[in-house]
Motif scaffolding. Structure first.
Motif, PDB file in Angstrom:
ATOM      1  N   GLY A  74       0.372  -1.150   0.116  1.00 14.62           N
ATOM      2  CA  GLY A  74      -0.245   0.125   0.062  1.00 14.62           C
ATOM      3  C   GLY A  74       0.986   0.961  -0.098  1.00 14.62           C
ATOM      4  O   GLY A  74       0.873   2.102  -0.438  1.00 14.62           O
ATOM      5  N   LEU A  75       1.852   0.881   0.870  1.00 15.19           N
ATOM      6  CA  LEU A  75       2.441   2.533   0.249  1.00 15.19           C
ATOM      7  C   LEU A  75       3.260   2.252  -0.451  1.00 15.19           C
ATOM      8  O   LEU A  75       3.654   3.706  -0.587  1.00 15.19           O
ATOM      9  CB  LEU A  75       3.727   1.949   1.533  1.00 15.19           C
ATOM     10  N   LEU A  76       3.805   1.393  -1.015  1.00 15.70           N
ATOM     11  CA  LEU A  76       4.733   1.628  -2.212  1.00 15.70           C
ATOM     12  C   LEU A  76       3.208   2.131  -3.467  1.00 15.70           C
ATOM     13  O   LEU A  76       3.666   2.909  -4.182  1.00 15.70           O
ATOM     14  CB  LEU A  76       5.326   0.030  -2.782  1.00 15.70           C
ATOM     15  N   ALA A  77       2.382   1.432  -3.081  1.00 17.60           N
ATOM     16  CA  ALA A  77       1.763   2.067  -4.413  1.00 17.60           C
ATOM     17  C   ALA A  77       1.078   3.477  -4.204  1.00 17.60           C
ATOM     18  O   ALA A  77       0.964   4.205  -4.798  1.00 17.60           O
ATOM     19  CB  ALA A  77      -0.165   1.019  -4.470  1.00 17.60           C
ATOM     20  N   ALA A  78       0.817   3.887  -3.307  1.00 20.50           N
ATOM     21  CA  ALA A  78       0.750   5.761  -2.496  1.00 20.50           C
ATOM     22  C   ALA A  78       2.403   6.623  -2.845  1.00 20.50           C
ATOM     23  O   ALA A  78       2.191   7.402  -3.786  1.00 20.50           O
ATOM     24  CB  ALA A  78       1.301   5.839  -1.541  1.00 20.50           C
ATOM     25  N   TYR A  79       3.212   5.791  -3.085  1.00 19.08           N
ATOM     26  CA  TYR A  79       4.387   6.724  -3.616  1.00 19.08           C
ATOM     27  C   TYR A  79       4.560   7.179  -5.192  1.00 19.08           C
ATOM     28  O   TYR A  79       4.945   7.893  -5.599  1.00 19.08           O
ATOM     29  CB  TYR A  79       5.634   5.850  -3.218  1.00 19.08           C
ATOM     30  N   GLY A 101      -5.225   7.876  -3.155  1.00 17.09           N
ATOM     31  CA  GLY A 101      -6.232   6.594  -4.148  1.00 17.09           C
ATOM     32  C   GLY A 101      -4.733   5.085  -4.275  1.00 17.09           C
ATOM     33  O   GLY A 101      -5.923   3.888  -4.041  1.00 17.09           O
ATOM     34  N   GLY A 102      -3.670   4.728  -4.797  1.00 20.72           N
ATOM     35  CA  GLY A 102      -3.269   3.724  -5.057  1.00 20.72           C
ATOM     36  C   GLY A 102      -2.989   3.347  -3.181  1.00 20.72           C
ATOM     37  O   GLY A 102      -3.155   1.662  -3.393  1.00 20.72           O
ATOM     38  N   TYR A 103      -3.000   3.918  -2.491  1.00 18.76           N
ATOM     39  CA  TYR A 103      -3.170   3.153  -0.807  1.00 18.76           C
ATOM     40  C   TYR A 103      -4.244   2.946  -0.610  1.00 18.76           C
ATOM     41  O   TYR A 103      -4.382   0.876  -0.247  1.00 18.76           O
ATOM     42  CB  TYR A 103      -2.363   3.921   0.535  1.00 18.76           C
ATOM     43  N   THR A 104      -5.302   3.078  -0.532  1.00 17.98           N
ATOM     44  CA  THR A 104      -6.644   2.593  -1.015  1.00 17.98           C
ATOM     45  C   THR A 104      -6.981   1.771  -1.228  1.00 17.98           C
ATOM     46  O   THR A 104      -7.537   0.541  -0.780  1.00 17.98           O
ATOM     47  CB  THR A 104      -7.609   4.204  -0.629  1.00 17.98           C
ATOM     48  N   ALA A 105      -6.602   1.398  -2.178  1.00 17.57           N
ATOM     49  CA  ALA A 105      -6.630   0.272  -3.478  1.00 17.57           C
ATOM     50  C   ALA A 105      -6.369  -0.758  -2.763  1.00 17.57           C
ATOM     51  O   ALA A 105      -7.036  -2.037  -3.058  1.00 17.57           O
ATOM     52  CB  ALA A 105      -6.162   0.463  -4.974  1.00 17.57           C
ATOM     53  N   VAL A 106      -4.944  -0.769  -2.386  1.00 23.02           N
ATOM     54  CA  VAL A 106      -4.274  -1.575  -1.799  1.00 23.02           C
ATOM     55  C   VAL A 106      -5.376  -2.270  -0.625  1.00 23.02           C
ATOM     56  O   VAL A 106      -5.470  -3.724  -0.367  1.00 23.02           O
ATOM     57  CB  VAL A 106      -2.969  -1.740  -1.481  1.00 23.02           C
ATOM     58  N   VAL A 107      -5.824  -1.385   0.170  1.00 20.99           N
ATOM     59  CA  VAL A 107      -6.522  -1.666   1.787  1.00 20.99           C
ATOM     60  C   VAL A 107      -7.517  -2.074   1.786  1.00 20.99           C
ATOM     61  O   VAL A 107      -8.087  -3.366   2.298  1.00 20.99           O
ATOM     62  CB  VAL A 107      -6.310  -0.232   2.628  1.00 20.99           C
TER      63      VAL A 107
END
Length: 124
Positions: A74-79, A101-107
């Motif tokens: 999630g942190l990688l997707a956020a970055y 949005g990237g972090y939320t997609a994973v979580v």
């Protein structure tokens, strides 16, 4: 009301505490099977049951590993979402929203996995 085997419930008629052991079909009705302290068994209508505590199992090592993995991904997707937005010339606010949005997609995927792999609750 949704129950799982092991939930602690209270009988509203006489305030007796017990744990849910299952659901029994009684004709067209369903009754909640409750084990009382001392080994007694009682069948109660769902309206007569109040939930006192939910059954919670300790977290296993596998679930801990999956949680840490989901956090890291999630942190990688956020970055990467933030960086991609900055690369195309987005302002700071939009870049932060892209990262969120990237972090939320994973979580959200992790939360769905927890819901599917968690204890089965039955509706009474």
């Amino acid at each position: 009301m949704k129950l799982v085997v092991g939930d602690v419930v209270r009988d509203r008629t006489d305030m007796a505490l017990g744990t849910v052991t299952g659901v029994v079909n009684h004709g067209t009705d369903r009754l909640v099977a409750v084990r009382l302290p001392g080994g007694g068994q009682r069948f109660i209508e769902p309206r007569g049951v109040a939930i006192v505590a939910r059954r919670v199992e300790p977290i296993t090592t596998g679930r801990k590993v999956v949680a840490v993995f989901a956090l890291v991904v999630g942190l990688l997707a956020a970055y990467f979402g933030w960086q991609a937005a900055r690369d195309i010339g987005a302002d700071w606010g939009l870049a932060i929203l892209a990262g969120l949005g990237g972090y939320t997609a994973v979580v959200v995927q992790y939360q769905w996995w927890l819901r599917v792999s968690g204890p089965r609750r039955f509706h009474v």
